[in-house]
Design an enzyme around this catalytic site. Structure first.
Site, mmCIF file in Angstrom:
data_model
loop_
_atom_site.group_PDB
_atom_site.id
_atom_site.type_symbol
_atom_site.label_atom_id
_atom_site.label_comp_id
_atom_site.label_asym_id
_atom_site.label_seq_id
_atom_site.Cartn_x
_atom_site.Cartn_y
_atom_site.Cartn_z
ATOM 1 N N LYS A 106 94.614 69.844 -3.731
ATOM 2 C CA LYS A 106 94.074 68.480 -3.758
ATOM 3 C C LYS A 106 92.862 68.405 -2.833
ATOM 4 O O LYS A 106 92.951 68.769 -1.646
ATOM 5 C CB LYS A 106 95.175 67.524 -3.288
ATOM 6 C CG LYS A 106 95.031 66.091 -3.733
ATOM 7 C CD LYS A 106 96.318 65.351 -3.367
ATOM 8 C CE LYS A 106 96.266 63.890 -3.701
ATOM 9 N NZ LYS A 106 97.392 63.161 -3.117
HETATM 10 C C1 E4P Z 1 97.712 59.944 -4.486
HETATM 11 O O1 E4P Z 1 97.861 61.118 -4.773
HETATM 12 C C2 E4P Z 1 97.986 59.377 -3.179
HETATM 13 O O2 E4P Z 1 98.916 60.207 -2.519
HETATM 14 C C3 E4P Z 1 98.637 58.021 -3.219
HETATM 15 O O3 E4P Z 1 98.892 57.579 -4.529
HETATM 16 C C4 E4P Z 1 97.989 57.006 -2.343
HETATM 17 O O4 E4P Z 1 98.714 55.793 -2.437
HETATM 18 P P1 E4P Z 1 98.555 54.600 -1.366
HETATM 19 O O5 E4P Z 1 97.230 53.953 -1.602
HETATM 20 O O6 E4P Z 1 99.693 53.695 -1.648
HETATM 21 O O7 E4P Z 1 98.620 55.264 -0.012
#
Ligand code: E4P
EC number: 2.2.1.2
Length: 217
Positions: free
Chosen positions: A83
């Site tokens: 990622k």
């Molecule tokens: C995506 O891969 C992120 O880990 C996640 O969806 C972020 O979510 P949040 O905005 O609730 O922290």
């Protein structure tokens, strides 16, 4: 539509995985912090449990350091999706990883223009953040719709992984639009089973059943 679970909580992943609800997992530095676990150890444990892609995020900000970190994360298991953030360096690292056959999840996407770049850099997944757009009074779901249209226009193979999902309605809207994947916290996935009329109906059935005096077993 595939379901990824947005957590590094192994017990929560196991509960959903045992029900066949988990097609993959996404983590990020904040979720690793919340888990209290070592990133390499917890990610390995998740990869051993879940067959689908498990996103593990780099924390370097320069492409060459992202590549070093990403290659280390990729060694954890064959189902790692590296990622990277949607920055120019992240796109550079994405291209390098994709060229070597690694799955890449480009995260922190907040515009359709960014999503086009990720597709061109060979991302396996683009992660547009719905909830964080809603938080600043923009329309997160609309972004998913825009990216769907653009990717279909040009037959981009990058999968739309709708992220930052805060409620059940986000998931339903993503399914209507045709997002390839949603990633959501375990509690939101479990909340999909809830309906006030289900609770009310069950309550009535049980009251009436008690009045019959019967037993099934
Ligand atoms: C995506 O891969 C992120 O880990 C996640 O969806 C972020 O979510 P949040 O905005 O609730 O922290």
């Amino acid at each position: 539509m595939k379901f990824f679970v947005d957590t590094a909580d192994v017990a929560a992943i196991k509960e959903l995985n045992d029900l066949g609800m988990v097609d993959g997992v996404t983590t990020n530095p904040s979720l690793i912090l919340k888990s209290g676990r070592d990133i390499l150890e917890v990610t390995k444990e998740i990869c051993d449990m879940v067959a689908g892609p498990v996103s593990a995020e780099v924390v370097a900000t320069e492409a060459k350091d992202m590549i070093t970190e990403g290659l280390k994360l990729a060694k954890i298991a064959s189902n790692i999706a590296i990622k990277v953030p949607l920055t120019w360096d992240g796109l550079t690292a994405c291209k390098a990883f994709a060229s070597e056959g690694h799955m890449v999840n480009v995260t922190l996407c907040f515009s359709a223009a960014q999503a086009i770049l990720a597709a061109k850099a060979g991302a396996s997944f683009i992660s547009p953040f719905i909830g964080r757009l809603d938080d600043i009074n923009l329309d997160g779901v609309e972004l998913i719709d825009d990216i769907r249209t653009i990717y279909d226009n040009y037959d981009y193979k990058t999968e739309i992984l709708a992220a930052s999902i805060r409620n059940v309605n986000h998931i339903t809207e993503c399914a209507k639009i045709g997002a390839d994947v949603i990633t959501a916290p375990p509690a939101v996935i479990k909340a999909m089973a809830n309906h006030v009329l289900t609770d009310k109906g069950l309550d009535q059935f049980l009251k009436d059943w008690a009045k019959t005096g019967q037993k099934i077993v």
